[in-house]
Design a protein around this motif. Structure first.
Motif, short mmCIF file in Angstrom:
data_model
loop_
_atom_site.label_atom_id
_atom_site.label_comp_id
_atom_site.label_asym_id
_atom_site.label_seq_id
_atom_site.Cartn_x
_atom_site.Cartn_y
_atom_site.Cartn_z
N PRO A 104 0.80 -1.23 0.00
CA PRO A 104 0.00 0.00 0.00
C PRO A 104 0.84 1.28 0.00
O PRO A 104 0.38 2.31 -0.49
N ALA A 105 2.07 1.20 0.52
CA ALA A 105 2.93 2.38 0.50
C ALA A 105 3.27 2.81 -0.92
O ALA A 105 3.62 3.97 -1.17
N ARG A 113 -6.17 -0.18 -2.80
CA ARG A 113 -5.15 -0.24 -1.75
C ARG A 113 -4.61 1.14 -1.40
O ARG A 113 -4.34 1.44 -0.24
N GLY A 114 -4.47 1.99 -2.40
CA GLY A 114 -3.95 3.34 -2.18
C GLY A 114 -4.93 4.23 -1.42
O GLY A 114 -4.52 5.21 -0.80
N HIS A 119 -0.56 -0.98 5.25
CA HIS A 119 0.48 -1.99 5.43
C HIS A 119 0.23 -3.21 4.55
O HIS A 119 -0.91 -3.64 4.39
N ILE A 120 1.33 -3.79 4.04
CA ILE A 120 1.24 -4.90 3.08
C ILE A 120 0.52 -6.12 3.67
O ILE A 120 -0.09 -6.90 2.94
N SER A 121 0.58 -6.27 4.99
CA SER A 121 -0.04 -7.44 5.62
C SER A 121 -1.56 -7.30 5.74
O SER A 121 -2.24 -8.27 6.10
N ARG A 122 -2.09 -6.10 5.46
CA ARG A 122 -3.54 -5.84 5.55
C ARG A 122 -3.93 -4.96 4.37
O ARG A 122 -4.28 -3.80 4.55
#
Ligand code: UDP
Ligand code: MG
Length: 161
Positions: A104-105, A113-114, A119-122
């Motif tokens: 997401p970053a 996602r944006g 965080h990638i885990s959620r």
């Protein structure tokens, strides 16, 4: 000329989209469905499931050696998932763009996602990453009686008929 949109080459492409447990918990299902509807894609299957671990391990088979795999499976099994099949021209590639980068970053604003994750885990949502992968995943998550063939009467405004 074509009498129905489904006869147009490429229009029958399908992809698996799933709102992950964090997205369901955060009540994002409606907004996510809306994005695919308003883009013009056709919903051909939808269900809410607590995904069995066996299904998840097949779904993420390619990632089984990754360090994050055990926690990924725990997360995906932690609550209901809303699994959907969307159909339309280039839907696999377009939906990956709509979903945004895995991390997401790196996901651009305007993507799911944006707009909804940090965080990638959620990261809220799954989308198949290739036409072949989509076929494999759709077969895993849905049986053929759960996928509906229907003519969307609005598709003259989406495709050239
Ligand atoms: N994932 C994670 N940590 C990582 C990479 C991936 O938790 O370092 C999770 C994340 O939920 C991701 C999923 O594993 O969506 C599947 O990874 P993949 O590389 O297939 O990304 P995707 O296709 O979902 O963008
Ligand atoms: Mg993937």
């Amino acid at each position: 000329f074509y009498t129905t949109t489904s006869a147009i080459p490429g229009v029958r492409e399908r992809t698996l989209i799933a709102v992950k447990p964090d997205g369901v918990q955060r009540r994002l299902v409606g907004q996510i469905v809306q994005r695919f509807e308003q883009r013009g894609f056709k919903l051909v299957g939808l269900k809410m499931v607590k995904a069995p671990e066996e299904l998840l391990s097949q779904h993420y088979h390619d990632l089984r050696k990754k360090p994050f795999y055990p926690s990924l499976l725990r997360y995906m099994h932690s609550g209901p998932v809303v699994a959907m099949v969307w159909e339309g021209h280039n839907v696999v590639r377009t939906s990956r763009l709509m979903v945004g980068d895995t991390n997401p970053a790196e996901a651009l604003p305007g993507t799911v996602r944006g707009d909804f994750s940090i965080h990638i885990s959620r990261n809220v949502i799954h989308a198949s990453d290739s036409v072949q992968g989509a076929q494999r995943e759709i077969q895993l998550w849905f049986n053929c009686t759960e996928l509906l063939d229907w003519d969307c009467c609005d598709h003259r405004n989406t495709y050239q008929l």
